[in-house]
Design an enzyme around this catalytic site. Structure first.
Site, PDB file in Angstrom:
ATOM      1  CE  LYS A  13      -2.224  -0.755   3.863  1.00 41.01           C
ATOM      2  NZ  LYS A  13      -1.630  -2.044   4.282  1.00 41.01           N
ATOM      3  NE  ARG A  88      -4.255  -1.061  10.184  1.00 42.40           N
ATOM      4  CZ  ARG A  88      -3.196  -0.516   9.592  1.00 42.40           C
ATOM      5  NH1 ARG A  88      -3.265   0.668   9.071  1.00 42.40           N
ATOM      6  NH2 ARG A  88      -2.066  -1.186   9.514  1.00 42.40           N
ATOM      7  NE  ARG A 127       8.016  -2.822   6.095  1.00 36.75           N
ATOM      8  CZ  ARG A 127       6.709  -2.583   5.955  1.00 36.75           C
ATOM      9  NH1 ARG A 127       6.233  -2.152   4.807  1.00 36.75           N
ATOM     10  NH2 ARG A 127       5.878  -2.778   6.959  1.00 36.75           N
ATOM     11  NE  ARG A 135       6.592   0.073  10.442  1.00 38.42           N
ATOM     12  CZ  ARG A 135       5.523  -0.046   9.675  1.00 38.42           C
ATOM     13  NH1 ARG A 135       5.575   0.313   8.405  1.00 38.42           N
ATOM     14  NH2 ARG A 135       4.393  -0.510  10.179  1.00 38.42           N
ATOM     15  NE  ARG A 146       1.787  -4.182  11.445  1.00 33.16           N
ATOM     16  CZ  ARG A 146       2.721  -3.923  10.546  1.00 33.16           C
ATOM     17  NH1 ARG A 146       3.899  -4.517  10.614  1.00 33.16           N
ATOM     18  NH2 ARG A 146       2.486  -3.083   9.583  1.00 33.16           N
TER      19      ARG A 146
HETATM   20  P1  AMP Z   1       0.757   0.820   9.079  1.00 32.71           P
HETATM   21  O1  AMP Z   1       1.953   1.678   8.866  1.00 32.71           O
HETATM   22  O2  AMP Z   1      -0.441   1.270   8.271  1.00 32.71           O
HETATM   23  O3  AMP Z   1       1.054  -0.639   8.892  1.00 32.71           O
HETATM   24  O4  AMP Z   1       0.314   1.008  10.601  1.00 32.71           O
HETATM   25  C1  AMP Z   1       1.190   0.663  11.658  1.00 32.71           C
HETATM   26  C2  AMP Z   1       0.411   0.533  12.960  1.00 32.71           C
HETATM   27  O5  AMP Z   1      -0.223   1.782  13.290  1.00 32.71           O
HETATM   28  C3  AMP Z   1      -0.730  -0.474  12.938  1.00 32.71           C
HETATM   29  O6  AMP Z   1      -0.282  -1.782  13.199  1.00 32.71           O
HETATM   30  C4  AMP Z   1      -1.626   0.069  14.061  1.00 32.71           C
HETATM   31  O7  AMP Z   1      -1.088  -0.227  15.336  1.00 32.71           O
HETATM   32  C5  AMP Z   1      -1.510   1.568  13.851  1.00 32.71           C
HETATM   33  N1  AMP Z   1      -2.518   2.066  12.901  1.00 32.71           N
HETATM   34  C6  AMP Z   1      -2.288   2.579  11.664  1.00 32.71           C
HETATM   35  N2  AMP Z   1      -3.425   2.930  11.058  1.00 32.71           N
HETATM   36  C7  AMP Z   1      -4.419   2.639  11.937  1.00 32.71           C
HETATM   37  C8  AMP Z   1      -5.835   2.727  11.899  1.00 32.71           C
HETATM   38  N3  AMP Z   1      -6.478   3.215  10.804  1.00 32.71           N
HETATM   39  N4  AMP Z   1      -6.532   2.316  12.991  1.00 32.71           N
HETATM   40  C9  AMP Z   1      -5.919   1.842  14.079  1.00 32.71           C
HETATM   41  N5  AMP Z   1      -4.594   1.691  14.182  1.00 32.71           N
HETATM   42  C10 AMP Z   1      -3.830   2.081  13.126  1.00 32.71           C
END
Ligand code: AMP
Length: 190
Positions: A13, A88, A127, A135, A146
């Site tokens: 994404k 999400r 990654r 990260r 996740r």
């Molecule tokens: P991402 O970079 O999109 O993979 O997001 C990393 C982490 O941020 C996720 O595993 C969640 O802990 C948190 N996070 C990101 N976007 C959301 C969302 N829309 N709702 C809730 N938690 C989020």
């Protein structure tokens, strides 16, 4: 153009959003990036979110809906945006519909980047190695969590948006350029 990119962690994404930013000249709104920035800056929200993000759970719908709504009001979003990592949950998708209604806006398309979970684990482990552990949530155990959270809480958005007539699905396991081409073809008519 107002797009949502939907797909499990590691599906590409973020990569695709960055390419689409160049093509369409609209910003990528990544709740993950915003949360990581808040954590790094140790804001009250960041301090609250840190443990949740680190273990791979979802931050509350209210927090992410609030930061996205505020971000959409910034001038660079006037011509649209690409939502990456939001919504999400069904509650977030409903909050998004309400906030767009209030702002007099609508989504043009929701692009689902379909991906094979076993391959995703390998991608994210790679990654993590390449980024030198930048990260805290990029390790196999948290990734499995996740992915689980994605299946339980986010995958239902596929039928939610199919019902709204907005869903376009592309094969996220293809080479990056092919995925980009498929996305552009899928949203071309909108
Ligand atoms: P991402 O970079 O999109 O993979 O997001 C990393 C982490 O941020 C996720 O595993 C969640 O802990 C948190 N996070 C990101 N976007 C959301 C969302 N829309 N709702 C809730 N938690 C989020």
């Amino acid at each position: 153009m107002r797009l949502v990119l939907l797909g499990p962690p590691g599906a590409g994404k973020g990569t695709q959003a960055q390419i689409l930013v160049q093509t369409y000249g609209i910003p990528q709104l990544s709740t993950g990036d915003m949360l990581r920035a808040a954590i790094a800056a140790q804001t009250p929200m960041g301090l609250e979110a840190k443990a949740i993000v680190d273990r791979g759970d979802l931050v509350s719908d209210e927090i992410v809906s609030g930061i996205i709504s505020d971000r959409m009001d910034e001038p660079d979003c006037a011509n649209g945006f690409i939502l990456d990592g939001f919504p999400r949950t069904i509650a977030q998708a409903e909050a998004l519909n309400h906030m767009l209604d209030r702002k007099g806006l609508h989504l043009d398309a929701v692009v689902e980047i379909k991906a094979d979970p076993d391959i995703l684990v390998k991608r994210i482990v790679k990654r993590a190695q390449e980024s030198g552990g930048a990260r805290a949530d990029d390790n196999e155990e948290v990734l499995r969590k996740r992915l689980d959270v994605y299946v339980q809480q986010t995958a239902p958005l596929v039928s939610f948006y199919a019902n709204e007539g907005l869903l376009r699905s592309v094969d996220g396991m293809a080479p990056i350029d092919d995925v980009t081409g498929a996305i552009k073809a899928a949203i071309g008519g909108s």
